[in-house]
Structures are given as C-alpha cells and as structure tokens.
Design a protein around this motif. Structure first.
Motif, short mmCIF file in Angstrom:
data_model
loop_
_atom_site.label_atom_id
_atom_site.label_comp_id
_atom_site.label_asym_id
_atom_site.label_seq_id
_atom_site.Cartn_x
_atom_site.Cartn_y
_atom_site.Cartn_z
N LEU A 57 0.85 -1.19 0.00
CA LEU A 57 0.00 0.00 0.00
C LEU A 57 0.88 1.24 0.00
N LEU A 58 0.66 2.10 -1.00
CA LEU A 58 1.40 3.36 -1.08
C LEU A 58 0.45 4.50 -0.71
N LEU A 59 0.88 5.33 0.23
CA LEU A 59 0.05 6.44 0.71
C LEU A 59 0.70 7.76 0.33
N GLU A 60 -0.10 8.66 -0.24
CA GLU A 60 0.40 10.01 -0.52
C GLU A 60 0.13 10.86 0.72
N LEU A 65 5.87 10.13 0.68
CA LEU A 65 5.31 8.84 0.27
C LEU A 65 5.62 7.78 1.32
N VAL A 66 4.56 7.04 1.70
CA VAL A 66 4.69 5.97 2.69
C VAL A 66 4.35 4.65 2.01
N LEU A 67 5.23 3.67 2.16
CA LEU A 67 4.99 2.34 1.58
C LEU A 67 4.83 1.33 2.70
N ILE A 68 3.75 0.56 2.65
CA ILE A 68 3.53 -0.47 3.66
C ILE A 68 3.80 -1.84 3.04
N ASP A 69 4.73 -2.55 3.60
CA ASP A 69 5.27 -3.82 3.12
C ASP A 69 5.90 -3.68 1.73
N ARG A 107 10.10 6.98 -8.44
CA ARG A 107 11.30 6.16 -8.32
C ARG A 107 11.44 5.71 -6.86
N PRO A 108 12.14 4.59 -6.61
CA PRO A 108 12.32 4.12 -5.24
C PRO A 108 12.93 5.19 -4.32
N GLU A 109 13.76 6.06 -4.85
CA GLU A 109 14.42 7.11 -4.06
C GLU A 109 13.41 8.10 -3.47
N GLU A 110 12.20 8.14 -4.03
CA GLU A 110 11.21 9.10 -3.56
C GLU A 110 10.43 8.62 -2.35
N ILE A 111 10.54 7.33 -2.02
CA ILE A 111 9.80 6.80 -0.87
C ILE A 111 10.47 7.31 0.41
N PHE A 140 15.08 1.28 -1.00
CA PHE A 140 14.57 2.65 -0.82
C PHE A 140 15.60 3.42 0.01
N PRO A 141 16.66 3.92 -0.65
CA PRO A 141 17.81 4.44 0.10
C PRO A 141 17.51 5.68 0.93
#
Ligand SMILES: [Zn+2]
Length: 288
Positions: A57-60, A65-69, A107-111, A140-141
């Motif tokens: 789940l991606l939350l704006e 940006l928040v990513l769950i699992d 991009r992953p860098e934005e999480i 997600f660096p």
C-alpha cells in the motif's frame, strides 16, 4: 495486467500496488478448515497450491510517500521461486513493485517511509535488492524503515519452525527505526500490534478525513480468512490470532473500517459484515 489500483481515503490518495504473486499450499493457508470448504473460496492448482497476491500500500501522505510492506524482492534463486511459485519479476525494472511505482511516476528514491508489518520474506523481501556483483542494499535508500523492535529480535533468534520465513538479507542491511508496541508513526498512521501469526506482528491503521483503513497484513491474509476460526496453519499462535481478530473486528465493525487484504488474489478492500452467525465481507473492491 493491473498492478496499480488508486482510491481515496478521506483526503488521502492511496494506491494498492501488486508486487507479484506467490502460490502456497492451500491446506497450510487454511489451517484446520477442510478443503471442501476453502476450495470454494480459492481453488487449488494441481500441486494443491492457491494463488496469493503480495499487495503493498502506497500512501500520498502530507509528509511524503509511505509504503507499507515491500513484497518479495529480487534476491531469491530459481529453486526458491519454484517452491513458492513466485511471479514478481519487473517488466521494466528490478521487480513488479518497482514497475508499479514507475507507473505512478515514482522512483524508489522518492519513498520517505517504509513500514513492515513483520519481517517474513513475502512482506519484507523487497526491503533490499541484490545487484549483479552480489551486493545487497536497501531498495529505498532515502526512506526511514519502521519495524517493531521485538519482531527484529524475533527474526534474529529463529528455531526449526520459524527459520525458513526469516531471511537475514531482507533485514540485516537495513537501519531500522524500531518502535515498541502501538505507535502513531506519522499523523494519521498508527501501528497496531496484532499478534498471533507471529508474536510481534503489526497491522497499520490509516486515518484521513474521518475515514479509516486497516492494512491487516497476515492477521487476515485474504477476505476468505474473515471468519474467526479460518486461521492459517502458518500462524505460530493461532489462539492468539483468534483473540486479536475478535478485538479488532469489534472496532472495525463499530467504526466502519475499510479492510485491506495483502494476499487476496482478487479482492483489494472491503468492509466487515455478518454472514450467518459469523463474519464476512461486504462492499468488496475487486482487482482490476
Ligand atoms: Zn507472514
């Protein structure tokens, strides 16, 4: 193939991201429930396995940006991928999860935040990736990764029953922000301890504009698992799962929570309803 489903929760835009599929033994997934009952909900293949989503789940969120699992990642070999029936390769990037982010223009860098419900390989495997030289590093660096402190301890102290699910390359290269028990980690995003599947499992409750969504993770992996005794054989403490569900359902029903299913092959969300004497799903939102 649909890999992104966008919906609103109050004022927040949310995206269900399909990080791929796995295929697990149907009997193990449904514990003591007899096959004639569970196969009506999710039919098995010739190897008695059922298809399961790995849905993140991606939350704006206003803070980023928040990513769950994070799904399963790219580090496992062919034998592993065959045993668990893994289908998560990216068409355009390292994994299907990254393809889904890319479809949204990210991009992953934005999480900014990653929250792990627990550290099993199908939930935390995408925390890290392995490059061609064999080096494992965070996917997600720039993210702050959040996990329960005691879950990380538990993942480091495995035994014969738990070791196959906790693979150190999924969590050892990560510098976690560790939390203890229930905690609001960002405004409107609360980690709720929901023990049973593993002792320090957590679900994530998201609130915006008076609406609430619960990312159940392995407390209720699919909508077919909503009836209280339909508990996975994988759960380490099934009677704890039962009581955790009972308490959570009371709130979910009273407050009309939207329930998010990480592993359901066809249903992304729904609400808790009554089915005969037990619980069932209402207002299902199907994938696609
Ligand atoms: Zn698990």
């Amino acid at each position: 193939m649909v890999i992104v489903t966008t919906f609103a929760l109050g004022r927040m835009r949310c995206h269900a991201l399909e990080a791929g599929r796995q295929h697990l033994d149907g009997g193990a997934m449904f514990g003591v429930v007899p096959k004639p009952l569970w196969e009506k909900r999710i039919p098995a293949d010739a190897r008695n396995r059922i298809p399961l989503a790995m849905r993140c789940l991606l939350l704006e969120h206003p803070d980023g940006l928040v990513l769950i699992d994070t799904g399963l990642g790219n580090k496992e070999n062919e034998k592993f991928r065959d045993i668990y029936g893994i289908e998560n390769a990216g068409a355009e990037s390292r994994t299907q999860l990254e393809d889904a982010l890319r479809q949204l223009g990210h991009r992953p860098e934005e999480i900014r935040w990653v929250i792990n419900s627990h550290l099993h390989f199908d939930h935390a495997g995408g925390n890290t990736w392995r490059d061609a030289a064999g080096t494992v590093a965070p996917v997600f660096p720039k993210a702050r990764y959040i996990a329960q402190r005691r879950e990380l301890d538990f993942a480091h102290r495995t035994n014969e029953r738990t070791a196959a699910s906790y693979l150190p390359p999924n969590f050892d290269p990560v510098e976690f922000t560790l939390i203890d028990g229930e905690r609001e980690v960002l405004p409107g995003i609360r980690c709720l301890p929901t023990p049973g599947h593993v002792p320090y499992h957590q679900s994530i409750l998201v609130e915006s504009g008076g609406e609430r969504l619960c990312y159940l993770a392995d407390l209720v992996p699919t909508s077919a698992h909503l009836p209280l005794p339909w508990i996975m054989g994988y759960d380490l403490e099934p009677l704890v799962t039962l009581e955790t569900r009972r308490a959570l359902y009371r709130r979910a029903e009273g407050e009309g929570w939207l329930l998010f299913f990480e592993h359901d092959p066809g249903i992304i969300t729904g609400r808790l309803g009554r089915e005969g004497k037990g619980f069932g799903l209402v207002e299902p939102r199907a994938l696609g």
